[in-house]
Design a protein around this motif. Structure first.
Motif, PDB file in Angstrom:
ATOM      1  N   ALA B 255      30.130  30.568  -3.705  1.00  0.00           N
ATOM      2  CA  ALA B 255      30.332  30.427  -5.151  1.00  0.00           C
ATOM      3  C   ALA B 255      31.817  30.295  -5.466  1.00  0.00           C
ATOM      4  N   PHE B 256      32.102  29.672  -6.606  1.00  0.00           N
ATOM      5  CA  PHE B 256      33.495  29.526  -7.022  1.00  0.00           C
ATOM      6  C   PHE B 256      34.088  30.874  -7.448  1.00  0.00           C
ATOM      7  N   THR B 257      35.382  30.992  -7.203  1.00  0.00           N
ATOM      8  CA  THR B 257      36.149  32.167  -7.628  1.00  0.00           C
ATOM      9  C   THR B 257      37.376  31.649  -8.367  1.00  0.00           C
ATOM     10  N   TYR B 258      37.628  32.184  -9.548  1.00  0.00           N
ATOM     11  CA  TYR B 258      38.894  31.851 -10.197  1.00  0.00           C
ATOM     12  C   TYR B 258      39.733  33.113 -10.299  1.00  0.00           C
ATOM     13  N   LYS B 259      40.919  33.038  -9.751  1.00  0.00           N
ATOM     14  CA  LYS B 259      41.878  34.138  -9.845  1.00  0.00           C
ATOM     15  C   LYS B 259      42.876  33.779 -10.935  1.00  0.00           C
ATOM     16  N   ARG B 260      42.942  34.614 -11.953  1.00  0.00           N
ATOM     17  CA  ARG B 260      43.768  34.316 -13.116  1.00  0.00           C
ATOM     18  C   ARG B 260      45.265  34.366 -12.814  1.00  0.00           C
ATOM     19  N   SER B 261      46.014  33.719 -13.655  1.00  0.00           N
ATOM     20  CA  SER B 261      47.469  33.826 -13.613  1.00  0.00           C
ATOM     21  C   SER B 261      47.874  35.238 -14.020  1.00  0.00           C
ATOM     22  N   ARG B 262      49.117  35.553 -13.806  1.00  0.00           N
ATOM     23  CA  ARG B 262      49.634  36.890 -14.138  1.00  0.00           C
ATOM     24  C   ARG B 262      49.486  37.185 -15.619  1.00  0.00           C
ATOM     25  N   ARG B 263      49.750  36.197 -16.463  1.00  0.00           N
ATOM     26  CA  ARG B 263      49.617  36.435 -17.898  1.00  0.00           C
ATOM     27  C   ARG B 263      48.156  36.512 -18.308  1.00  0.00           C
ATOM     28  N   GLY B 264      47.300  35.835 -17.584  1.00  0.00           N
ATOM     29  CA  GLY B 264      45.855  36.042 -17.746  1.00  0.00           C
ATOM     30  C   GLY B 264      45.197  35.221 -18.838  1.00  0.00           C
ATOM     31  N   ASP B 265      45.974  34.715 -19.790  1.00  0.00           N
ATOM     32  CA  ASP B 265      45.349  33.970 -20.885  1.00  0.00           C
ATOM     33  C   ASP B 265      46.073  32.660 -21.140  1.00  0.00           C
ATOM     34  N   THR B 266      46.643  32.105 -20.070  1.00  0.00           N
ATOM     35  CA  THR B 266      47.352  30.835 -20.212  1.00  0.00           C
ATOM     36  C   THR B 266      46.358  29.686 -20.279  1.00  0.00           C
ATOM     37  N   LEU B 267      46.877  28.491 -20.561  1.00  0.00           N
ATOM     38  CA  LEU B 267      46.022  27.310 -20.571  1.00  0.00           C
ATOM     39  C   LEU B 267      45.346  27.135 -19.213  1.00  0.00           C
ATOM     40  N   ALA B 268      46.068  27.443 -18.139  1.00  0.00           N
ATOM     41  CA  ALA B 268      45.471  27.337 -16.804  1.00  0.00           C
ATOM     42  C   ALA B 268      44.200  28.170 -16.721  1.00  0.00           C
ATOM     43  N   ASP B 269      44.270  29.357 -17.254  1.00  0.00           N
ATOM     44  CA  ASP B 269      43.123  30.268 -17.187  1.00  0.00           C
ATOM     45  C   ASP B 269      42.003  29.813 -18.115  1.00  0.00           C
ATOM     46  N   ARG B 270      42.370  29.464 -19.319  1.00  0.00           N
ATOM     47  CA  ARG B 270      41.356  29.084 -20.308  1.00  0.00           C
ATOM     48  C   ARG B 270      40.609  27.834 -19.844  1.00  0.00           C
ATOM     49  N   ALA B 271      41.332  26.871 -19.295  1.00  0.00           N
ATOM     50  CA  ALA B 271      40.693  25.631 -18.859  1.00  0.00           C
ATOM     51  C   ALA B 271      39.792  25.892 -17.653  1.00  0.00           C
ATOM     52  N   ALA B 272      40.275  26.646 -16.693  1.00  0.00           N
ATOM     53  CA  ALA B 272      39.477  26.895 -15.490  1.00  0.00           C
ATOM     54  C   ALA B 272      38.220  27.689 -15.836  1.00  0.00           C
ATOM     55  N   GLU B 273      38.375  28.695 -16.672  1.00  0.00           N
ATOM     56  CA  GLU B 273      37.199  29.497 -17.026  1.00  0.00           C
ATOM     57  C   GLU B 273      36.197  28.686 -17.841  1.00  0.00           C
ATOM     58  N   HIS B 274      36.708  27.790 -18.678  1.00  0.00           N
ATOM     59  CA  HIS B 274      35.819  26.931 -19.453  1.00  0.00           C
ATOM     60  C   HIS B 274      35.016  26.009 -18.537  1.00  0.00           C
ATOM     61  N   VAL B 275      35.720  25.380 -17.604  1.00  0.00           N
ATOM     62  CA  VAL B 275      35.048  24.429 -16.719  1.00  0.00           C
ATOM     63  C   VAL B 275      34.007  25.149 -15.854  1.00  0.00           C
ATOM     64  N   LEU B 276      34.340  26.332 -15.391  1.00  0.00           N
ATOM     65  CA  LEU B 276      33.371  27.081 -14.583  1.00  0.00           C
ATOM     66  C   LEU B 276      32.171  27.489 -15.428  1.00  0.00           C
ATOM     67  N   ARG B 277      32.438  27.976 -16.618  1.00  0.00           N
ATOM     68  CA  ARG B 277      31.336  28.405 -17.482  1.00  0.00           C
ATOM     69  C   ARG B 277      30.416  27.229 -17.796  1.00  0.00           C
ATOM     70  N   GLU B 278      31.011  26.113 -18.148  1.00  0.00           N
ATOM     71  CA  GLU B 278      30.189  24.957 -18.518  1.00  0.00           C
ATOM     72  C   GLU B 278      29.501  24.332 -17.315  1.00  0.00           C
ATOM     73  N   SER B 279      29.975  24.661 -16.099  1.00  0.00           N
ATOM     74  CA  SER B 279      29.306  24.119 -14.908  1.00  0.00           C
ATOM     75  C   SER B 279      27.959  24.778 -14.692  1.00  0.00           C
TER      76      SER B 279
END
Lengths: 434, 434, 434
Positions: B255-279
């Protein structure tokens, strides 16, 4: 008009029954007649009007629709569809027509719900000219081939969009809005439940000895009416509105639903959620979404008003919705009265929701010397009323309103409010300088 | 190079297979050869180099390691351990040695995993001089006492640390970073899966007709490479980077794992979590922690970049990790292709993620007169596309990006983005002035 | 006084046993004797006093109560209630009385708990003059009609409210407060458990080689003492207090309860919740409420101090509460020692909780060259200590204290603190400039 609270449910249902047969639409005589009848309960309505062709924000006021009758006759001259049976049979805002045509030609103008074969759907075509009929799918199925005669006797001519408004001034300029729509014909829950509850609530508030807040009731044709209304009072609402609610789908016996305002944490939301929670009845709270009713306009980006919607079973979520099955049996006197009572409780919370400051801020006030504390007791052994006093005296520090105190304490505003008055009388609480 | 999307998985696995036998390390000819092969897919790589002894922040560039061969012979002259069998047999960065010694003397230089007796561990000694061999525990168990001859033919001499970079400019200076490491020898998942996916993603993006954002791909030796790279481009990344990802452990079928950035709520995090959720596939999201891969450097306090890591089964959590069992059978063409597709979806979200403003802010826009609304319908009866339009027209008020609108609405960016384009074409949405 | 930690529980219980029979109240000789005995453990107490009639904020200092004896004799002259049996038999702050009266007349002065017929309730009448007796309901039930003689030999005369204080200065002006009340007569858990633990904690802290923080212990009569104390030191506490705790109900073997401060997220709360969580014992955390103990005063709006309360089974939630059943069997040596240990752990966290800054902020520090990293290892293969170093070096950036780092990392402060010291010694961490 009778007023005993005992009979309020019957009175609400009776008013809905009286309004039910009138053919209402966005405009026209049916809407005017409805406003006149609601005024008997709500009190004199101020009418706002906009002429056909006028621009209100992005919208243009449409022609006025005057409907008289509509039917379809078969080749034997028998009426197989007749608006005298149900005003849902005519497609709302149909242009006039009178001609003969084959069943095949007719089919393109007939609308049914195959999944609910004995229900007439409710359909309109406000902003594109067409004509049509709505009927039971089982009746359509039984129509034999052959020639049919159709009549829609209606006018589409310049006129007005109108709405009715009651303003009940209070001690403060802070305002509360109740908005409901009056453009639906024979639909009971998604139609009449809102107006009859709003009218009755207006009457009860008019008779209230003291109003801290100003109340504004508005009976509009959906969408166009709310847009037009905002074009006139939107700026004032932006300054003064502290809470508002769209009343709709309020008469069925289902569980309560609260749809939050766009901002989601306004006083409208906090008060409604508090009242529902303290009612100890099952209910659901859902976030704002921009489909639905007139909260779409009140919550458009430029206004973003604190307007939610306190309903029973929400539009679009019950099969009878927007069909002839949403009739006078679908709503009950008990449910109407219960919803009215919930709105009354909501008003009580809004009225009570002042921001207070304790006058003794350094250590606790000595309640005993003011006769407010049981003189005989074990330390810390406090009954509920003493506990409530403690909550108020500790939490009312001018930074939070009574609702916030109540939510922190897990106590109903209804319980804290009279104790707050007692503490104000004892000089221990006072209105905060905001 | 063939390009049909159908065969992308096979192509990815094929490239990994080609790279697998090369003996890579932090520095040296194996790493250079690897970069050259990746350039065939990714496009011409710009090489950055730092000489031995140079200082990059707190680090010193080490000697270059050139490895030729390594073996252990028993007293009969038979090779009992041979780097020709697996390049994991030599302890990474071993100093050269050629001598005879007893099994007891040899033991201090032999490394095994008793719990996985048939696996060769992967071990290195970058920053302390030593020599050693890694082997199967079961093989060590079978070695008889006696004299052994060991040879490690390798140089540790001044040279360079090198890395390869591709920059694909877009319309905006806003940048997206993909970072992966190329210093692991014959390890498939925690080694080659990242570089092959990054190279292929670079190729796909190079061929994209329009790029709103600028993309930066970097193939580094782990830790020292990322530190060195930051010493050169860190200040620019701090200004321009909107999202970045470390690609590693990306080829196993877990299964996919996303490890968040240090700040935790950056665009990197929001986009990755969105794509995983919608998958709609099972996946886990974990908070940043400062062990792991090169996100440690990108997320060091002075940079604190919006860099997370989208993986399959994370390093350190599978038994094959950093052993000879992390081989070409452990990764699959299907998994590699699926991971690539997830990164492509991520890029699509980042590309679409503009901040838009509705042009009609006072009440709803009248969709009907623009041909965007079904002219026949019951009030509130909106199909999914109309509901999506409503979401965009209500929520796009210049205060939130498309991802935030999508998250609020519970809808995929992939669904909202084309509708947003349509509404821009109709003049109802426009880019917000930020 | 013996000090072996092994016997601390027995010592705590022994001190409670010695204090148990003394008749304490808000004022008077019993309270003075109690303070004198506590000083043997806590160290010399500074006494603060306020004369009868003085005003402290909203309160007036009451008369001093000196109690000698109280009994009820039946018509045969037999004592049926006798304060020599239990000092709970006299209603606290009873005015003196000596008269004969019928059982019916007497009943209005007798207090029992019908639900706990063999328990004597603890009752007081501090701020209204009356006299009375508390007794077992079963004993009242057995009293025959007839004439009774009652005696309460006590004085209510001008005197003082007094409290005792120990201040243990540390390197910093930042202060920690431990407050407990000493006005309860023969009640073990809701009475003596707090003072004996506070006294012992003061002794342990006095002997600590280094104190970063300043500690303030205060032994007060409940409510009036805390109010009076705040009238003297409240302004200073507002400036310097970083954490404070009311110690009460701390000797029963029930699960720990932490009651948060009014602000809810102060250092007091964060430290207590951390210590409880890391103790891996069942416990509950509850939000502040303004009934309870002296946190009511410390958390009154003008002070709103960071004061919570770390207890075992909270007041008001156990049936023995404020009855003769809250006796020396209700508290145990084991529980007292365990609570003391929890407070010691709390102090350790507060002492360790500095805000540190990493000195290498651009990329990771190279631990290897400082001998802090295993030189032989697979990339990313880090044992727990290395992981803890990584956490500290990444998260200590001057924006968060050690507790915040520990909470983010899911690690105990107790584990991170010694490693932080090591990293400070290596020059990698330093105190942050705040």
């Amino acid at each position: 008009v009778g007023t005993g609270t005992a009979g309020l449910g019957a009175e609400l249902h009776g008013l809905a029954t009286r309004l039910f047969p009138i053919t209402r639409s966005l405009t026209g005589p049916g809407l005017r007649e409805t406003l006149a009848i609601l005024a008997e309960t709500a009190g004199s309505l101020e009418t706002h009007r906009w002429p056909t062709g006028a621009h209100v924000f992005d919208w243009t006021i449409p022609d006025e629709w005057t409907f008289r009758e509509a039917w379809i006759k078969d080749s034997w001259g028998r009426k197989v569809v007749d608006s005298a049976e149900s005003n849902l049979h005519v497609l709302g805002y149909s242009e006039p027509v009178h001609r003969r045509l084959s069943l095949d030609e007719l089919r393109g103008h007939l609308h049914t719900i195959p999944e609910l074969p004995h229900a007439i759907p409710y359909l309109t075509s406000y902003y594109a000219r067409r004509w049509g009929f709505c009927l039971q799918h089982e009746r359509l199925r039984d129509l034999p081939d052959g020639e049919y005669e159709v009549l829609i006797d209606a006018d589409l001519e310049p006129g007005h969009v109108e709405l009715g408004e009651v303003v009940l001034p209070g001690e403060s300029d802070d305002e509360v809005l109740f908005s409901t729509y009056v453009c639906h014909p024979s639909l009971a829950n998604n139609g009449l439940s809102g107006p009859v509850i709003a009218a009755q609530l207006a009457r009860l508030l008019r008779d209230r000895p003291r109003r801290r807040l100003t109340y504004r009731f508005v009976f509009v044709p959906a969408t166009i009416g709310a847009v037009a209304y905002l074009s006139r009072v939107g700026d004032q609402l932006r300054k003064r509105l502290v809470a508002g609610y769209v009343i709709t789908c309020a008469g069925d016996p289902g569980a309560f639903t609260y749809k939050r305002s766009r901002r989601g944490d306004t006083l409208a939301d906090r008060a409604a959620e508090h009242v529902l929670r303290e009612s100890r009845t099952a209910h659901s709270v859902i976030d704002f979404f921009p489909s639905g009713s007139d909260e779409r306009q009140y919550c458009s980006p430029a206004f973003d008003l604190p307007v939610g919607s306190l309903m029973r079973t929400m539009y679009g979520t019950y099969p009878e919705y927007n069909t002839s099955l949403d009739n006078l049996d679908f709503i009950t006197a008990e449910a109407l009265e219960e919803t009215l009572a919930m709105y009354v409780a909501l008003v009580d919370v809004l009225e009570a929701n002042e921001t207070l400051s304790v006058t003794v801020t350094h250590g606790e006030p000595q309640l005993g010397k003011r006769g407010l504390y049981p003189t005989l007791g074990t330390a810390g052994d406090t009954e509920e009323k003493v506990a409530d006093m403690m909550w108020l005296l500790n939490m009312c520090d001018g930074t939070r309103d009574l609702l916030a105190v109540a939510e922190y304490a897990g106590r109903p505003v209804a319980a804290l409010a009279p104790i707050a008055l007692e503490l104000m009388a004892a000089g221990l609480l006072q209105a905060a300088l905001v």
